[in-house]
Motif scaffolding. Sequence first.
Motif, PDB file in Angstrom:
ATOM      1  N   TYR A 156       3.757   6.568  -9.160  1.00 11.46           N
ATOM      2  CA  TYR A 156       4.426   5.885  -8.057  1.00 11.46           C
ATOM      3  C   TYR A 156       3.509   4.793  -7.499  1.00 11.46           C
ATOM      4  O   TYR A 156       2.330   5.042  -7.222  1.00 11.46           O
ATOM      5  N   PHE A 157       4.085   3.611  -7.345  1.00  9.85           N
ATOM      6  CA  PHE A 157       3.347   2.452  -6.866  1.00  9.85           C
ATOM      7  C   PHE A 157       3.964   1.954  -5.565  1.00  9.85           C
ATOM      8  O   PHE A 157       5.177   1.714  -5.504  1.00  9.85           O
ATOM      9  N   CYS A 158       3.138   1.789  -4.541  1.00  3.71           N
ATOM     10  CA  CYS A 158       3.654   1.181  -3.328  1.00  3.71           C
ATOM     11  C   CYS A 158       3.469  -0.338  -3.415  1.00  3.71           C
ATOM     12  O   CYS A 158       2.615  -0.828  -4.152  1.00  3.71           O
ATOM     13  N   PHE A 159       4.284  -1.038  -2.678  1.00  2.61           N
ATOM     14  CA  PHE A 159       4.205  -2.500  -2.677  1.00  2.61           C
ATOM     15  C   PHE A 159       4.584  -3.033  -1.305  1.00  2.61           C
ATOM     16  O   PHE A 159       5.276  -2.376  -0.528  1.00  2.61           O
ATOM     17  N   VAL A 160       4.120  -4.252  -1.030  1.00  4.12           N
ATOM     18  CA  VAL A 160       4.585  -5.005   0.127  1.00  4.12           C
ATOM     19  C   VAL A 160       4.838  -6.439  -0.318  1.00  4.12           C
ATOM     20  O   VAL A 160       4.172  -6.945  -1.218  1.00  4.12           O
ATOM     21  N   ASP A 161       5.791  -7.057   0.305  1.00  2.00           N
ATOM     22  CA  ASP A 161       6.095  -8.465   0.091  1.00  2.00           C
ATOM     23  C   ASP A 161       5.706  -9.251   1.335  1.00  2.00           C
ATOM     24  O   ASP A 161       6.134  -8.905   2.441  1.00  2.00           O
ATOM     25  N   MET A 162       4.899 -10.280   1.124  1.00  2.00           N
ATOM     26  CA  MET A 162       4.550 -11.198   2.203  1.00  2.00           C
ATOM     27  C   MET A 162       4.926 -12.596   1.722  1.00  2.00           C
ATOM     28  O   MET A 162       4.270 -13.138   0.832  1.00  2.00           O
ATOM     29  N   GLY A 163       5.972 -13.162   2.306  1.00  2.00           N
ATOM     30  CA  GLY A 163       6.469 -14.424   1.797  1.00  2.00           C
ATOM     31  C   GLY A 163       6.876 -14.255   0.350  1.00  2.00           C
ATOM     32  O   GLY A 163       7.569 -13.312  -0.011  1.00  2.00           O
ATOM     33  N   PRO A 164       6.403 -15.169  -0.515  1.00  2.00           N
ATOM     34  CA  PRO A 164       6.781 -15.085  -1.926  1.00  2.00           C
ATOM     35  C   PRO A 164       5.906 -14.149  -2.753  1.00  2.00           C
ATOM     36  O   PRO A 164       6.137 -13.955  -3.948  1.00  2.00           O
ATOM     37  N   ASP A 165       4.911 -13.550  -2.129  1.00  2.00           N
ATOM     38  CA  ASP A 165       3.933 -12.760  -2.873  1.00  2.00           C
ATOM     39  C   ASP A 165       4.187 -11.267  -2.726  1.00  2.00           C
ATOM     40  O   ASP A 165       4.551 -10.788  -1.653  1.00  2.00           O
ATOM     41  N   ARG A 166       3.953 -10.564  -3.811  1.00  2.00           N
ATOM     42  CA  ARG A 166       4.062  -9.095  -3.805  1.00  2.00           C
ATOM     43  C   ARG A 166       2.684  -8.515  -4.109  1.00  2.00           C
ATOM     44  O   ARG A 166       1.991  -8.953  -5.035  1.00  2.00           O
ATOM     45  N   TYR A 167       2.343  -7.506  -3.345  1.00  2.00           N
ATOM     46  CA  TYR A 167       1.078  -6.816  -3.513  1.00  2.00           C
ATOM     47  C   TYR A 167       1.346  -5.356  -3.853  1.00  2.00           C
ATOM     48  O   TYR A 167       2.265  -4.739  -3.295  1.00  2.00           O
ATOM     49  N   TRP A 168       0.494  -4.823  -4.749  1.00  2.00           N
ATOM     50  CA  TRP A 168       0.700  -3.467  -5.237  1.00  2.00           C
ATOM     51  C   TRP A 168      -0.460  -2.547  -4.884  1.00  2.00           C
ATOM     52  O   TRP A 168      -1.622  -2.974  -4.883  1.00  2.00           O
ATOM     53  N   GLY A 169      -0.145  -1.301  -4.666  1.00  2.00           N
ATOM     54  CA  GLY A 169      -1.152  -0.264  -4.600  1.00  2.00           C
ATOM     55  C   GLY A 169      -1.533   0.172  -5.999  1.00  2.00           C
ATOM     56  O   GLY A 169      -0.930  -0.256  -6.994  1.00  2.00           O
ATOM     57  N   GLN A 170      -2.479   1.061  -6.105  1.00  2.00           N
ATOM     58  CA  GLN A 170      -3.040   1.436  -7.397  1.00  2.00           C
ATOM     59  C   GLN A 170      -2.231   2.478  -8.143  1.00  2.00           C
ATOM     60  O   GLN A 170      -2.506   2.731  -9.299  1.00  2.00           O
ATOM     61  N   GLY A 171      -1.240   3.069  -7.524  1.00  2.00           N
ATOM     62  CA  GLY A 171      -0.447   4.076  -8.218  1.00  2.00           C
ATOM     63  C   GLY A 171      -0.977   5.474  -7.977  1.00  2.00           C
ATOM     64  O   GLY A 171      -2.185   5.700  -7.945  1.00  2.00           O
ATOM     65  N   THR A 172      -0.053   6.402  -7.829  1.00  2.00           N
ATOM     66  CA  THR A 172      -0.416   7.798  -7.656  1.00  2.00           C
ATOM     67  C   THR A 172       0.535   8.648  -8.497  1.00  2.00           C
ATOM     68  O   THR A 172       1.743   8.426  -8.501  1.00  2.00           O
TER      69      THR A 172
END
Length: 115
Positions: A93-109
């Motif tokens: 499972y990977f968490c993510f956030v969107d800020m404007g046009p960019d998506r950022y990911w967590g490392q996965g669990t």
Amino acid sequence: VQLQASGGGLVQPGGSLILSCTTSGSIFSVNRLGWHRQAPGKERVLVAGAAIHHNNEIYTGSVKGRFSIRRDYAKNTYYLDMTNLGPEDTAVYFCFVDMGPDRYWGQGTQVTVSS
């Protein structure tokens, strides 16, 4: 933006698990957050997503009624509450956030549902 995911593990079928994702900044600064998952040999797919500034959440069909997103703005952390887990929920499972046009990911669990 850095995301730290945690909370995965081994759980028996029918059990529950809570995943956490802590962001390096305020959750208020993102547009959208959520979770994807990737099962072995399969593509990464959206599990749950929420728009921060709108009362709007989406869940993939197989998890509706079992999974929910919960936010703690004071801790810059959001959670995926998972109940009635089945073997089909086994995935990273990977968490993510969107800020404007960019998506950022967590490392996965890793979440493994098995008896």
